[in-house]
Scaffold this motif. Structure first.
Motif, PDB file in Angstrom:
ATOM      1  N   MET A   1      11.178   3.567   4.399  1.00 50.28           N
ATOM      2  CA  MET A   1      10.118   2.564   4.517  1.00 50.28           C
ATOM      3  C   MET A   1      10.675   1.201   4.106  1.00 50.28           C
ATOM      4  SD  MET A   1       6.925   4.700   2.864  1.00 50.28           S
ATOM      5  CE  MET A   1       7.878   5.347   1.484  1.00 50.28           C
TER       6      MET A   1
ATOM      7  N   LEU B   1       9.185  -1.773   2.070  1.00 51.93           N
ATOM      8  CA  LEU B   1       9.056  -1.767   0.617  1.00 51.93           C
ATOM      9  C   LEU B   1      10.175  -2.518  -0.101  1.00 51.93           C
ATOM     10  CD1 LEU B   1       7.939   1.927   0.054  1.00 51.93           C
ATOM     11  CD2 LEU B   1       6.538  -0.131  -0.102  1.00 51.93           C
TER      12      LEU B   1
ATOM     13  N   ALA C   1      13.427   6.296  -0.328  1.00 50.01           N
ATOM     14  CA  ALA C   1      12.130   5.755   0.095  1.00 50.01           C
ATOM     15  C   ALA C   1      12.303   4.394   0.755  1.00 50.01           C
ATOM     16  CB  ALA C   1      11.189   5.651  -1.105  1.00 50.01           C
TER      17      ALA C   1
ATOM     18  N   GLN D   1      15.949   8.961  -5.175  1.00 52.20           N
ATOM     19  CA  GLN D   1      14.662   9.135  -4.497  1.00 52.20           C
ATOM     20  C   GLN D   1      14.073   7.780  -4.101  1.00 52.20           C
ATOM     21  OE1 GLN D   1      13.062  11.534  -7.736  1.00 52.20           O
ATOM     22  NE2 GLN D   1      12.680  13.212  -6.286  1.00 52.20           N
TER      23      GLN D   1
ATOM     24  N   THR E   1       0.830  -1.210   0.000  1.00 51.74           N
ATOM     25  CA  THR E   1       0.000   0.000   0.000  1.00 51.74           C
ATOM     26  C   THR E   1       0.861   1.255   0.000  1.00 51.74           C
ATOM     27  OG1 THR E   1      -1.662  -1.211   1.252  1.00 51.74           O
ATOM     28  CG2 THR E   1      -1.867   1.177   1.226  1.00 51.74           C
ATOM     29  N   GLU E   2       1.940   1.237   0.764  1.00 51.01           N
ATOM     30  CA  GLU E   2       2.812   2.408   0.872  1.00 51.01           C
ATOM     31  C   GLU E   2       3.437   2.808  -0.461  1.00 51.01           C
ATOM     32  OE1 GLU E   2       2.846   0.382   4.899  1.00 51.01           O
ATOM     33  OE2 GLU E   2       2.896  -0.260   2.810  1.00 51.01           O
ATOM     34  N   TYR E   3       3.585   1.843  -1.348  1.00 53.39           N
ATOM     35  CA  TYR E   3       4.189   2.112  -2.655  1.00 53.39           C
ATOM     36  C   TYR E   3       3.365   3.143  -3.420  1.00 53.39           C
ATOM     37  CZ  TYR E   3       5.961   1.354  -7.380  1.00 53.39           C
ATOM     38  OH  TYR E   3       6.480   1.529  -8.646  1.00 53.39           O
ATOM     39  N   SER E   4       2.095   2.873  -3.592  1.00 54.94           N
ATOM     40  CA  SER E   4       1.264   3.805  -4.355  1.00 54.94           C
ATOM     41  C   SER E   4       0.886   5.034  -3.534  1.00 54.94           C
ATOM     42  CB  SER E   4       0.015   3.112  -4.888  1.00 54.94           C
ATOM     43  OG  SER E   4      -0.708   2.527  -3.835  1.00 54.94           O
ATOM     44  N   GLN E   5       0.651   4.848  -2.243  1.00 51.63           N
ATOM     45  CA  GLN E   5       0.281   5.985  -1.400  1.00 51.63           C
ATOM     46  C   GLN E   5       1.397   7.020  -1.311  1.00 51.63           C
ATOM     47  OE1 GLN E   5      -0.976   4.383   2.382  1.00 51.63           O
ATOM     48  NE2 GLN E   5      -3.072   4.087   1.675  1.00 51.63           N
ATOM     49  N   SER E   6       2.626   6.576  -1.448  1.00 60.32           N
ATOM     50  CA  SER E   6       3.773   7.486  -1.367  1.00 60.32           C
ATOM     51  C   SER E   6       4.153   8.062  -2.728  1.00 60.32           C
ATOM     52  CB  SER E   6       4.985   6.758  -0.782  1.00 60.32           C
ATOM     53  OG  SER E   6       4.700   6.296   0.505  1.00 60.32           O
ATOM     54  N   GLY E   7       3.426   7.703  -3.757  1.00 57.47           N
ATOM     55  CA  GLY E   7       3.711   8.212  -5.091  1.00 57.47           C
ATOM     56  C   GLY E   7       4.929   7.581  -5.741  1.00 57.47           C
ATOM     57  N   LEU E   8       5.340   6.414  -5.232  1.00 56.71           N
ATOM     58  CA  LEU E   8       6.529   5.771  -5.771  1.00 56.71           C
ATOM     59  C   LEU E   8       6.295   5.151  -7.146  1.00 56.71           C
ATOM     60  CD1 LEU E   8       7.859   4.172  -2.479  1.00 56.71           C
ATOM     61  CD2 LEU E   8       8.746   6.184  -3.678  1.00 56.71           C
TER      62      LEU E   8
END
Length: 114
Positions: free
Chosen positions: A86, A89, A82, A78, A62-69
């Motif tokens: 995190m 990931l 990340a 960058q 979830t953190e992947y898309s939520q963080s704009g990665l």
């Protein structure tokens, strides 16, 4: 020395750890969620793996898309930053030995490294 970047909550990581133990090998366990790798370590691992930073990211978290990665314009630096911020990931398990490394998914891929 052989080193495994391990997440005990991951079944594939536990299987890789068990395989290393079964083979009777000496190895260091790095609990990367508790002690995330620094930039130099990640860059070294990426070089040994032959991966880009994006290839080492867990895209389904979830953190992947939520963080704009998922933004293709992000730089290697960058993406590495990340992963440091995190570590959840980071794809797992990573096994490093000498000048080689492998993402042991499935764990049987370790046999190619050994």
């Amino acid at each position: 020395m052989l080193k495994i970047y391990h997440n005990n909550r991951c079944s594939k990581s536990r299987e890789a750890l068990a395989l290393l133990t079964e083979k009777g090998l000496e190895f260091e366990v790095v609990y990367y969620l508790e002690t995330p790798p620094d930039q130099a370590t990640l860059q070294r691992l990426l070089q040994k793996l032959g991966y880009s930073a994006r290839q080492l990211l867990r895209h389904k978290e979830t953190e992947y898309s939520q963080s704009g990665l998922d933004n293709p314009a992000l730089t290697e630096e960058q993406l590495i930053a990340a992963m440091i911020a995190m570590p959840k990931l980071i794809e797992r398990p990573i096994v490093e030995w000498a000048d080689k490394a492998i993402v042991a998914r499935p764990p049987e891929l370790l046999l190619e490294l050994l």
